[in-house]
Design an enzyme around this catalytic site. Structure first.
Site, PDB file in Angstrom:
ATOM      1  N   ASP A 213       0.877  -1.184   0.000  1.00 48.48           N
ATOM      2  CA  ASP A 213       0.000   0.000   0.000  1.00 48.48           C
ATOM      3  C   ASP A 213       0.906   1.223   0.000  1.00 48.48           C
ATOM      4  OD1 ASP A 213      -2.421   1.564   0.317  1.00 48.48           O
ATOM      5  OD2 ASP A 213      -1.858   1.863   2.398  1.00 48.48           O
ATOM      6  N   SER A 214       0.312   2.374  -0.229  1.00 44.55           N
ATOM      7  CA  SER A 214       1.087   3.612  -0.140  1.00 44.55           C
ATOM      8  C   SER A 214       1.559   3.850   1.297  1.00 44.55           C
ATOM      9  CB  SER A 214       0.220   4.796  -0.587  1.00 44.55           C
ATOM     10  OG  SER A 214      -0.949   4.845   0.205  1.00 44.55           O
TER      11      SER A 214
ATOM     12  N   CYS B 220      -4.446  -1.551  -1.887  1.00 45.59           N
ATOM     13  CA  CYS B 220      -4.625  -0.112  -2.080  1.00 45.59           C
ATOM     14  C   CYS B 220      -5.518   0.074  -3.300  1.00 45.59           C
ATOM     15  CB  CYS B 220      -3.248   0.508  -2.320  1.00 45.59           C
ATOM     16  SG  CYS B 220      -3.278   2.250  -2.773  1.00 45.59           S
TER      17      CYS B 220
ATOM     18  N   GLU C 279      -2.828   8.227   8.526  1.00 49.85           N
ATOM     19  CA  GLU C 279      -1.376   8.052   8.675  1.00 49.85           C
ATOM     20  C   GLU C 279      -0.873   8.741   9.945  1.00 49.85           C
ATOM     21  OE1 GLU C 279       1.136   6.562   6.710  1.00 49.85           O
ATOM     22  OE2 GLU C 279      -0.391   5.659   5.428  1.00 49.85           O
TER      23      GLU C 279
ATOM     24  N   CYS D 192     -11.108   3.081  -0.147  1.00 46.82           N
ATOM     25  CA  CYS D 192      -9.688   3.324   0.117  1.00 46.82           C
ATOM     26  C   CYS D 192      -9.361   2.530   1.365  1.00 46.82           C
ATOM     27  CB  CYS D 192      -9.435   4.813   0.350  1.00 46.82           C
ATOM     28  SG  CYS D 192      -7.795   5.191   1.015  1.00 46.82           S
TER      29      CYS D 192
ATOM     30  N   HIS E 145      -7.321   2.941   3.665  1.00 43.34           N
ATOM     31  CA  HIS E 145      -7.080   3.699   4.902  1.00 43.34           C
ATOM     32  C   HIS E 145      -8.382   3.920   5.688  1.00 43.34           C
ATOM     33  CE1 HIS E 145      -3.166   4.742   3.149  1.00 43.34           C
ATOM     34  NE2 HIS E 145      -2.815   5.249   4.316  1.00 43.34           N
TER      35      HIS E 145
HETATM   36  N1  DGL Z   1      -4.781   3.291   0.749  1.00 41.36           N
HETATM   37  C1  DGL Z   1      -4.898   3.877  -0.533  1.00 41.36           C
HETATM   38  C2  DGL Z   1      -6.154   3.421  -1.262  1.00 41.36           C
HETATM   39  O1  DGL Z   1      -6.712   2.396  -0.937  1.00 41.36           O
HETATM   40  C3  DGL Z   1      -4.852   5.339  -0.740  1.00 41.36           C
HETATM   41  C4  DGL Z   1      -4.318   6.363   0.019  1.00 41.36           C
HETATM   42  C5  DGL Z   1      -3.399   7.252  -0.766  1.00 41.36           C
HETATM   43  O2  DGL Z   1      -2.233   6.931  -0.795  1.00 41.36           O
HETATM   44  O3  DGL Z   1      -3.880   8.249  -1.343  1.00 41.36           O
HETATM   45  O4  DGL Z   1      -6.579   4.061  -2.186  1.00 41.36           O
END
Ligand code: DGL
Length: 283
Positions: free
Chosen positions: A10-11, A73, A152, A183, A185
């Site tokens: 993931d990011s 992600c 985050e 997303c 997150h």
């Molecule tokens: N966790 C990422 C997603 O599912 C996105 C967050 C990001 O890096 O913008 O899209």
């Protein structure tokens, strides 16, 4: 059967919402998790950039011997899933996309809200799903700029609520009875979303369905870990280990003792990640 790990990336820490569900449903499986903390958030980066990072992360996981990869992600999946599957046809690569289809079948009034990053909404995956299953349905697409950053950093509840209210208002005004978390997150703030949205609205976290799908894929391909195996989990970050470890502790109650990775260009000019202690390649 194989006890090689499953790779996830993931990011940042968002993919841990998928990781925790995977570990809950598949306790015998081992995992390698990479957070590209050096580049989070992905959501407002260009497709070219995100694609280059995803290629580097996926290559790292496959070089480490992962038997399957979960692109944990939505943004990365929207940009790179097809290309990664084309590059590594022998490895099952699963992605995340907003759970629009299940939301539509659950919605009584056929008004569905979707929370995601700009890149996810622009991606071909999302548009194709909408084209396939959203006729006769009103979809309220809500770009949630800044929400992944709040997860985050562990933003204070008041700041989170203020941001969430601004995202939820248009969906509530449209009377969406079902809200999709598009997303990885966002499941970490699902309780606040539920409270602000009210008990009559459903909020969908796709992680349980993704873990169940992974279990089916592993068993169909005879890749599931042996039943007496005990999952071992390793975590990597392209940022600072101490920072990732603290976020991991806060979000999933685990001290991951993460290992640091660094980005560099390989001989062909492609972005690759290597253990931070490895010597840097010749530029
Ligand atoms: N966790 C990422 C997603 O599912 C996105 C967050 C990001 O890096 O913008 O899209």
């Amino acid at each position: 059967m194989t006890n090689q790990p499953i790779g996830l990336f993931d990011s940042g820490v968002g993919g841990l919402s998928v990781w925790r569900e995977l570990v809950r449903q598949l306790p015998t499986e081992s995992t390698l998790y990479v957070a590209d903390s050096a580049h989070v958030p992905y959501g407002n980066r260009s497709g070219v950039e995100v694609m280059a990072f995803c290629e580097g992360l996926c290559r790292f996981l496959i070089d480490q011997g992962c038997k399957a990869v979960v692109v944990a992600c939505n943004t990365a999946s929207a940009v790179a899933l097809e290309a990664l599957r084309g590059r590594y046809p022998a490895v099952p690569i699963l992605g995340l996309e907003p759970a629009v289809k299940p939301a539509i079948s659950l919605s009584r009034n056929k008004v569905v809200g979707v929370m995601a990053t700009p890149a996810t909404f622009q991606g071909h995956l999302f548009r194709a799903t909408v084209g396939r299953c959203a006729s006769g349905v009103r979809l309220v697409e809500q770009v949630c700029l800044g929400l992944a950053d709040c997860v985050e950093s562990g933003a204070a509840e008041e700041e989170l609520e203020r941001l969430l209210r601004s995202f939820l208002d248009p969906m509530l005004a449209a009377d969406a009875d079902t809200i999709v978390l598009g997303c990885t997150h966002y499941p970490f703030v699902i309780e606040t979303i539920r409270r602000l949205a009210g008990p009559e609205r459903r909020v969908i976290d796709p992680a349980p369905a993704v873990a169940a799908h992974l279990a089916r894929v592993l068993s169909e391909r005879d890749l599931a870990a042996s039943s007496d195996a005990r999952g071992v989990h390793r975590f990597f970050t392209t940022g600072t280990a101490a920072r990732f470890d603290a976020a991991c502790q806060r979000l999933v109650g685990l001290d991951p003792r993460s290992e640091e990775l660094g980005w560099q260009r390989d001989g062909a000019g492609l972005w690759v990640v290597r253990a931070a202690s490895e010597p840097t390649a010749q530029q």
